[in-house]
Scaffold this motif. Structure first.
Motif, PDB file in Angstrom:
ATOM      1  N   LEU A  28      20.668  56.514 -80.591  1.00 23.20           N
ATOM      2  CA  LEU A  28      21.252  56.557 -79.251  1.00 23.20           C
ATOM      3  C   LEU A  28      22.170  55.370 -78.975  1.00 23.20           C
ATOM      4  O   LEU A  28      22.852  55.340 -77.959  1.00 23.20           O
ATOM      5  CB  LEU A  28      20.132  56.592 -78.200  1.00 23.20           C
ATOM      6  N   GLY A  29      22.197  54.402 -79.878  1.00 23.28           N
ATOM      7  CA  GLY A  29      22.968  53.185 -79.659  1.00 23.28           C
ATOM      8  C   GLY A  29      24.347  53.236 -80.281  1.00 23.28           C
ATOM      9  O   GLY A  29      24.848  54.287 -80.706  1.00 23.28           O
ATOM     10  N   LEU A  30      24.966  52.064 -80.332  1.00 21.17           N
ATOM     11  CA  LEU A  30      26.327  51.953 -80.847  1.00 21.17           C
ATOM     12  C   LEU A  30      26.391  52.006 -82.370  1.00 21.17           C
ATOM     13  O   LEU A  30      27.406  52.407 -82.926  1.00 21.17           O
ATOM     14  CB  LEU A  30      26.947  50.631 -80.371  1.00 21.17           C
ATOM     15  N   LYS A  31      25.333  51.555 -83.039  1.00 22.89           N
ATOM     16  CA  LYS A  31      25.345  51.529 -84.508  1.00 22.89           C
ATOM     17  C   LYS A  31      24.112  52.246 -85.056  1.00 22.89           C
ATOM     18  O   LYS A  31      23.135  51.622 -85.452  1.00 22.89           O
ATOM     19  CB  LYS A  31      25.379  50.086 -85.013  1.00 22.89           C
ATOM     20  N   PRO A  32      24.158  53.569 -85.071  1.00 22.92           N
ATOM     21  CA  PRO A  32      22.992  54.298 -85.596  1.00 22.92           C
ATOM     22  C   PRO A  32      22.845  54.094 -87.099  1.00 22.92           C
ATOM     23  O   PRO A  32      23.795  53.753 -87.796  1.00 22.92           O
ATOM     24  CB  PRO A  32      23.311  55.757 -85.273  1.00 22.92           C
ATOM     25  N   TRP A  33      21.600  54.278 -87.564  1.00 23.52           N
ATOM     26  CA  TRP A  33      21.343  54.192 -88.996  1.00 23.52           C
ATOM     27  C   TRP A  33      22.038  55.340 -89.709  1.00 23.52           C
ATOM     28  O   TRP A  33      22.121  56.457 -89.197  1.00 23.52           O
ATOM     29  CB  TRP A  33      19.851  54.323 -89.267  1.00 23.52           C
ATOM     30  N   THR A  34      22.490  55.074 -90.899  1.00 21.40           N
ATOM     31  CA  THR A  34      22.959  56.159 -91.748  1.00 21.40           C
ATOM     32  C   THR A  34      21.728  56.817 -92.363  1.00 21.40           C
ATOM     33  O   THR A  34      20.625  56.275 -92.317  1.00 21.40           O
ATOM     34  CB  THR A  34      23.864  55.626 -92.873  1.00 21.40           C
ATOM     35  N   THR A  35      21.920  57.971 -92.952  1.00 21.61           N
ATOM     36  CA  THR A  35      20.819  58.649 -93.624  1.00 21.61           C
ATOM     37  C   THR A  35      20.266  57.774 -94.741  1.00 21.61           C
ATOM     38  O   THR A  35      19.058  57.688 -94.945  1.00 21.61           O
ATOM     39  CB  THR A  35      21.284  60.000 -94.186  1.00 21.61           C
ATOM     40  N   ARG A  36      21.143  57.078 -95.441  1.00 23.00           N
ATOM     41  CA  ARG A  36      20.717  56.196 -96.531  1.00 23.00           C
ATOM     42  C   ARG A  36      19.833  55.063 -96.002  1.00 23.00           C
ATOM     43  O   ARG A  36      18.816  54.720 -96.603  1.00 23.00           O
ATOM     44  CB  ARG A  36      21.961  55.625 -97.233  1.00 23.00           C
ATOM     45  N   GLU A  37      20.219  54.452 -94.887  1.00 22.49           N
ATOM     46  CA  GLU A  37      19.418  53.369 -94.305  1.00 22.49           C
ATOM     47  C   GLU A  37      18.043  53.878 -93.888  1.00 22.49           C
ATOM     48  O   GLU A  37      17.030  53.200 -94.088  1.00 22.49           O
ATOM     49  CB  GLU A  37      20.128  52.756 -93.105  1.00 22.49           C
TER      50      GLU A  37
END
Length: 61
Positions: A28-37
């Protein structure tokens, strides 16, 4: 050795739920996790708890 295992499994599940919660919060934020993260975080939990299990086996032996 069987007594600590259920508690360890519960702790592992709690750690996975924390990762899920953090993934949801970050989505929901400005820098969501990537699938890899996300997958790396899940893998790190499994690796950490597998090390705990190996330590338990060595401690009993």
């Amino acid at each position: 050795m069987t007594a600590p295992t259920p508690r360890l499994a519960d702790q592992e599940m709690a750690a996975l739920i924390k990762v899920e919660t953090e993934f949801k919060r970050r989505s929901l934020g400005l820098k969501p996790w990537t699938t890899r993260e996300y997958l790396d975080a899940i893998e790190a939990v499994h690796v950490r708890f597998n090390r705990f299990r190996q330590f338990q086996v060595k401690a009993v032996a």
